[in-house]
Design a protein around this motif. Structure first.
Motif, mmCIF file in Angstrom:
data_model
loop_
_atom_site.group_PDB
_atom_site.id
_atom_site.type_symbol
_atom_site.label_atom_id
_atom_site.label_comp_id
_atom_site.label_asym_id
_atom_site.label_seq_id
_atom_site.Cartn_x
_atom_site.Cartn_y
_atom_site.Cartn_z
ATOM 1 N N SER A 30 84.645 40.013 57.375
ATOM 2 C CA SER A 30 85.478 40.604 56.320
ATOM 3 C C SER A 30 84.694 41.217 55.160
ATOM 4 C CB SER A 30 86.583 39.651 55.834
ATOM 5 O OG SER A 30 86.061 38.617 55.069
ATOM 6 N N TYR A 31 83.412 41.469 55.354
ATOM 7 C CA TYR A 31 82.637 42.216 54.346
ATOM 8 C C TYR A 31 81.980 43.474 54.934
ATOM 9 C CZ TYR A 31 83.425 38.090 51.593
ATOM 10 O OH TYR A 31 84.038 37.061 50.928
ATOM 11 N N GLN A 32 82.357 43.796 56.161
ATOM 12 C CA GLN A 32 81.723 44.957 56.796
ATOM 13 C C GLN A 32 82.083 46.257 56.087
ATOM 14 O OE1 GLN A 32 80.765 45.025 61.093
ATOM 15 N NE2 GLN A 32 82.510 43.657 61.296
ATOM 16 N N HIS A 33 83.236 46.283 55.413
ATOM 17 C CA HIS A 33 83.613 47.517 54.702
ATOM 18 C C HIS A 33 82.681 47.770 53.513
ATOM 19 C CE1 HIS A 33 85.640 44.337 52.455
ATOM 20 N NE2 HIS A 33 85.667 45.152 51.432
ATOM 21 N N LEU A 34 81.885 46.773 53.130
ATOM 22 C CA LEU A 34 80.888 46.961 52.066
ATOM 23 C C LEU A 34 79.491 47.200 52.654
ATOM 24 C CD1 LEU A 34 82.042 44.112 49.636
ATOM 25 C CD2 LEU A 34 82.651 46.537 49.585
ATOM 26 N N GLY A 35 79.438 47.376 53.958
ATOM 27 C CA GLY A 35 78.150 47.584 54.622
ATOM 28 C C GLY A 35 77.419 46.286 54.902
ATOM 29 N N ILE A 36 78.072 45.153 54.618
ATOM 30 C CA ILE A 36 77.424 43.855 54.828
ATOM 31 C C ILE A 36 77.659 43.421 56.271
ATOM 32 C CG2 ILE A 36 77.373 41.423 54.131
ATOM 33 C CD1 ILE A 36 78.246 42.442 51.300
ATOM 34 N N ASN A 37 76.574 43.410 57.039
ATOM 35 C CA ASN A 37 76.689 43.151 58.470
ATOM 36 C C ASN A 37 76.930 41.663 58.748
ATOM 37 O OD1 ASN A 37 74.111 43.049 57.366
ATOM 38 N ND2 ASN A 37 73.087 43.326 59.313
ATOM 39 N N ALA A 144 69.764 41.666 53.638
ATOM 40 C CA ALA A 144 70.287 41.480 52.280
ATOM 41 C C ALA A 144 69.538 40.374 51.548
ATOM 42 C CB ALA A 144 71.777 41.155 52.348
ATOM 43 N N ALA A 250 82.640 52.534 62.704
ATOM 44 C CA ALA A 250 82.250 51.131 62.831
ATOM 45 C C ALA A 250 81.790 50.831 64.257
ATOM 46 C CB ALA A 250 83.429 50.237 62.466
ATOM 47 N N GLN A 272 73.712 47.046 62.201
ATOM 48 C CA GLN A 272 74.348 47.608 61.014
ATOM 49 C C GLN A 272 75.832 47.838 61.294
ATOM 50 O OE1 GLN A 272 71.483 50.904 60.761
ATOM 51 N NE2 GLN A 272 73.199 52.305 60.996
ATOM 52 N N THR A 273 76.616 47.988 60.237
ATOM 53 C CA THR A 273 78.071 47.997 60.410
ATOM 54 C C THR A 273 78.605 49.280 61.036
ATOM 55 O OG1 THR A 273 78.297 48.845 58.164
ATOM 56 C CG2 THR A 273 78.428 46.456 58.444
ATOM 57 N N THR A 274 77.899 50.390 60.823
ATOM 58 C CA THR A 274 78.389 51.672 61.321
ATOM 59 C C THR A 274 77.293 52.405 62.070
ATOM 60 O OG1 THR A 274 77.758 52.708 59.225
ATOM 61 C CG2 THR A 274 80.042 51.966 59.428
ATOM 62 N N GLU B 50 89.246 41.734 60.364
ATOM 63 C CA GLU B 50 88.883 42.607 59.256
ATOM 64 C C GLU B 50 89.061 44.059 59.670
ATOM 65 O OE1 GLU B 50 84.712 42.976 57.984
ATOM 66 O OE2 GLU B 50 84.160 41.785 59.725
ATOM 67 N N PRO B 53 86.760 50.862 57.270
ATOM 68 C CA PRO B 53 87.007 52.301 57.204
ATOM 69 C C PRO B 53 85.706 53.086 57.344
ATOM 70 C CG PRO B 53 86.973 51.382 54.980
ATOM 71 C CD PRO B 53 86.712 50.235 55.932
ATOM 72 N N THR B 59 88.481 50.955 61.881
ATOM 73 C CA THR B 59 88.362 50.007 62.988
ATOM 74 C C THR B 59 88.955 48.671 62.577
ATOM 75 O OG1 THR B 59 86.427 51.147 63.856
ATOM 76 C CG2 THR B 59 86.707 48.845 64.514
ATOM 77 N N LEU B 145 81.142 52.984 53.281
ATOM 78 C CA LEU B 145 79.906 52.218 53.157
ATOM 79 C C LEU B 145 79.458 51.817 54.554
ATOM 80 C CD1 LEU B 145 80.893 52.101 50.170
ATOM 81 C CD2 LEU B 145 79.899 49.825 50.057
ATOM 82 N N GLY B 146 78.157 51.788 54.746
ATOM 83 C CA GLY B 146 77.644 51.410 56.061
ATOM 84 C C GLY B 146 76.135 51.473 56.037
ATOM 85 N N LEU B 148 73.501 49.998 55.429
ATOM 86 C CA LEU B 148 72.916 48.843 54.739
ATOM 87 C C LEU B 148 73.988 48.246 53.828
ATOM 88 C CD1 LEU B 148 69.557 50.410 53.462
ATOM 89 C CD2 LEU B 148 69.764 48.658 55.237
ATOM 90 N N PRO B 149 73.844 46.973 53.443
ATOM 91 C CA PRO B 149 74.776 46.423 52.455
ATOM 92 C C PRO B 149 74.792 47.296 51.194
ATOM 93 C CG PRO B 149 73.434 44.672 53.395
ATOM 94 C CD PRO B 149 72.866 45.969 53.902
ATOM 95 N N LEU B 189 68.534 48.900 49.227
ATOM 96 C CA LEU B 189 67.442 47.976 49.560
ATOM 97 C C LEU B 189 66.266 48.779 50.087
ATOM 98 C CD1 LEU B 189 69.645 45.623 51.800
ATOM 99 C CD2 LEU B 189 68.985 45.136 49.439
ATOM 100 N N PHE B 206 73.402 47.045 45.124
ATOM 101 C CA PHE B 206 73.806 45.832 45.837
ATOM 102 C C PHE B 206 73.208 44.647 45.102
ATOM 103 C CE2 PHE B 206 72.635 42.500 48.907
ATOM 104 C CZ PHE B 206 73.888 42.182 49.401
#
Lengths: 340, 240
Positions: A30-37, A144, A250, A272-274, B50, B53, B59, B145-146, B148-149, B189, B206
C-alpha cells in the motif's frame, strides 16, 4: 575468552556477516503509489513455514540469508527453525536440519557451512525480533535504507533483540540444543523441473512468431547479474515486432520483461514499482517459491497457464500452510506444556 | 467516469489487474487516473490490497485468498475483480473539486550540480542560462511516482529542451534534477540513472522519518525556482 559471550543484553548477536542477510517479512504493501517498493522475502512459502514451525504468525519477520551466511551467537535460549535453502547448518558444531524446530541454548553458535541446495535460507525465531516496523512492515528496503535493521543488511557485531525470553531449562538442561521430533512436509518448492508457469503478458504478441515459440521452448540461463531486484536471463535474443514504446505502468513480483537487447529480466522481491519494458508474462504466485530459490547458473523454462489454474494453486498452497500451522502449533504447544 | 474514455482491463499475473486507458502521456487521461486512484483509496473494491496509478493506467493488486471462497461458481477471481472494476468505473467516479497542490522546489543550476547542462546547451544551440530560464518558466504536473521511493515523473518540458535519456545509466547523486524526453524529475536517492542532469535541489524528495515520506504525490504540481549555491548550502544545512 574475551567479553564475547558475556553480553548483558539478551539478543541474537552477529559474529560474522554473510554476503546478504536481511530482515524481511511478507512485504510492505500500500505504498507503491509513492514509489516505495514492497521488498519482503524472496520465498514467502518457505519463510511462512519457518514461522509456523516456531509458532509465529505467517508474516512475522525472519532473517533471509544468502550463502555464505552470517554466524550467529544466541545470548539466550530460543526456539528456531530454518527453511528454504539447506546451507548445512550447525549449532556448536553439530548439524541441525532444515524444516524442523530446534531449541537452542544460550551461548550457542549457529553457522552455515555449504550450499547444499536452493539459494535462500530463512531463520525464524519464536516470538520474532525486537525491532521497529517502518510503514507497517519489518522488511528491509535496501534502496530506501529503511525498515528491518537500520535499513541495511545485517553486519558483524549487530545485536538483534528477541521478543520472547524463556529459558527452556527442563528441555535443555545443559545441552546445546534439542531438535524437536516433527518436521514440516514441503511440497511446493520442488525445483527439479525448473519449469515456471506464468500468466501471459499484454505485450507477448509483440514478439515475432519465431520468438514466441522460442520463449516457450528454450531454457534460459540465470546470469550472474541476478539479485533480489531481478534475475537477468540469457538465451537466444527475442525479436520484438512492434515499434511501439510503452509508457511506464505498475509491475509485479514475477513480471518477465524483454529488454532492448532481446534478453529477459524477471522482477523479484526488490523490484521497482513501475516499468516500461514489454511484459511477456507474470509468474504465478504459487511458483514464486521455486522462483525465489533460483540462483545464477540455474536454468529455467517458461510455460503459460490460465487464471483458474493459478488461483486454484494459490488456494492449495495456502491450505497446505494452514494445515501445517494447525498441526505444528498443536505439537509445539503440547511439547512445551509437557516439558514445563 | 468520462463517457468517451475508453479502456481495457488486462491481467498482471494472478493477483493484479491493470486498467489501461491507452498507452500515452496525456494530462486529461492522467487526471482521470489520479481521480480514480483517490476514489479507490477512499472506497476500495472488496479484496483490493492496493492501487498504483501510472501515466495512463491504474493497477489494482488484490487478495485471491480472501476473495476465492465468495466468488460465484464458474468465475475466476480475476473475472470477478474485472467485473467489479468495470462497475466501479461506470458508477463511482466522482470528479474532484480539490484544489491542486503546487510544491515549490528550489534548484541550484550551478555547473557543479549540473553535469549535463553544457552538453544540452551545445546540442540545442542555446545558453545554459536559457535552459534554466526555460526549465523554471512553467509548472509541471506530477503524473506518477515510480522507479525509486519518491521519484516523481513530471511533465511536460518545453519542446526546446527535449533531449533523449543517456544510452547507459550513470551514478546520480540524490537531489539531482534531470530531464528526459518530455519528462523532468528529481532523484530522491543516490542511484544509477539515465536522465540528463541540469541541477540539484537541497530539499529531500524522500524522507523515511516522515509519516508522509515523499515530498510530492501524483496529481500535484511542481515549480522549480533557481537558487544560488549559498542558498543551496543554507537550505541543505537547515534540512539535515
Amino acid at each position: 575468552m574475551s567479553g564475547l559471550f558475556q553480553s548483558v543484553k539478551m539478543s541474537l548477536k552477529i559474529l560474522k556477516a554473510g554476503i546478504l542477510d536481511s530482515i524481511q517479512d511478507l512485504g510492505r504493501f500500500s505504498y507503491q503509489h509513492l514509489g516505495i517498493n514492497p521488498t519482503g522475502v524472496m520465498d514467502a512459502y518457505a519463510a511462512s513455514i519457518a514461522n509456523i514451525l516456531v509458532g509465529n504468525k505467517l508474516n512475522e519477520a525472519v532473517i533471509e540469508m544468502h550463502f555464505p551466511a552470517s554466524v550467529f551467537l544466541f545470548d539466550q535460549p530460543a526456539i528456531i527453525a530454518l527453511s528454504g535453502a539447506d546451507f548445512n547448518a550447525t549449532v556448536n558444531g553439530e548439524s541441525i536440519p532444515v524444516y524442523q524446530p530446534v531449541i537452542v541454548n544460550k551461548s550457542t553458535v549457529l553457522q552455515f557451512h555449504s550450499l547444499k541446495n536452493n539459494a535462500r535460507c530463512y531463520l525464524a525465531i519464536s516470538g520474532g525480533f525486537q525491532i521497529n516496523k517502518w510503514l507497517h512492515s519489518y522488511s528491509t528496503n535496501l534502496k530506501a535504507e529503511a525498515g528491518g535493521l537500520a535499513g541495511r543488511k545485517i553486519k558483524k557485531d549487530d545485536e538483534i533483540g528477541l521478543k520472547v525470553k524463556t529459558d527452556y531449562k527442563k528441555i535443555l538442561s545443559s545441552d546445546d540444543f534439542k531438535i524437536l521430533s516433527w518436521k514440516a512436509n514441503v511440497i511446493w518448492n520442488n525445483n527439479d523441473s525448473h519449469e515456471i508457469l506464468m500468466i501471459r503478458g499484454n505485450e507477448f504478441d509483440w514478439l515475432n512468431s519465431v520468438s514466441q515459440k522460442e520463449f516457450l521452448s528454450q531454457s534460459f540461463f540465470i546470469t550472474g547479474n541476478s539479485d533480489r531486484m531481478g534475475y537477468q536471463l540469457k538465451g537466444n535474443a527475442l525479436q520484438i515486432n512492434s515499434k511501439d514504446e510503452l509508457v511506464s505502468t505498475a509491475v509485479s513480483f514475477g513480471t518477465v520483461q524483454v529488454l532492448p537487447d532481446g534478453q529477459l529480466i524477471i522482477l523479484m522481491a526488490d523490484h521497482q514499482t513501475t516499468g516500461g519494458y514489454p511484459r511477456m508474462g507474470t509468474v504465478i504466485t504459487a511458483h514464486h517459491s521455486r522462483l525465489g530459490q533460483l540462483k545464477p547458473a540455474d536454468t529455467i523454462r517458461f510455460g503459460f497457464t490460465d487464471q483458474k489454474t493459478a488461483e486454484d494453486l494459490i488456494i492449495k498452497q495456502h491450505q497446505h500452510l494452514l494445515q501445517l500451522q494447525n498441526a505444528c502449533t498443536f505439537r509445539l504447544q503440547q511439547f512445551l506444556y509437557e516439558n514445563n | 467516469m468520462h463517457p468517451h474514455l475508453s479502456y481495457k482491463i488486462i491481467s498482471l499475473g494472478d493477483a493484479a489487474l491493470t486498467i489501461d486507458f491507452g498507452n500515452l502521456i496525456n494530462e486529461s487521461i492522467n487526471k482521470k487516473v489520479i481521480t480514480l486512484f483517490h476514489n479507490l483509496q477512499h472506497k476500495p473494491i472488496q479484496g483490493m490490497v492496493e492501487a498504483v496509478p501510472a501515466y495512463s493506467s491504474l493497477t489494482i493488486y488484490y487478495d485471491v485468498i480472501s476473495l476465492y471462497k465468495n466468488i460465484p461458481d464458474g468465475k475466476t477471481v480475476f473475472e470477478w475483480m474485472k467485473d467489479q472494476t468495470e462497475k466501479y468505473l461506470k458508477e463511482k467516479i466522482e470528479t474532484e473539486n480539490k484544489e491542486e497542490v503546487t510544491v515549490i522546489i528550489p534548484v541550484c543550476y550551478d555547473k557543479e550540480f549540473a553535469s549535463d547542462i553544457d552538453s544540452i546547451a551545445a546540442k540545442k544551440n542555446i545558453s545554459p542560462e536559457e535552459i534554466v530560464q526555460i526549465h523554471t518558466s512553467r509548472s509541471y504536473r506530477v503524473y506518477m511516482l515510480g522507479f525509486l521511493p519518491g521519484f516523481a515523473y513530471m511533465g511536460e518540458v518545453d519542446d526546446i529542451i527535449i533531449i533523449p535519456r543517456k544510452p547507459t545509466p550513470q551514478n546520480v547523486i540524490a537531489g539531482s534534477v534531470g530531464i528526459a524526453g518530455q519528462q523532468t524529475g528529481v532523484y530522491p536517492l543516490n542511484s544509477p540513472g539515465g536522465w540528463q542532469i541540469v541541477g540539484r535541489t537541497p530539499v529531500k524528495m524522500f524522507d523515511k522519518e516522515k509519516k508522509e515520506p515523499t515530498l510530492v504525490k501524483a496529481g500535484d504540481h511542481v515549480r522549480f525556482i533557481s537558487i544560488s549555491k549559498d542558498e543551496f548550502e543554507n537550505i541543505k544545512g537547515r534540512n539535515s
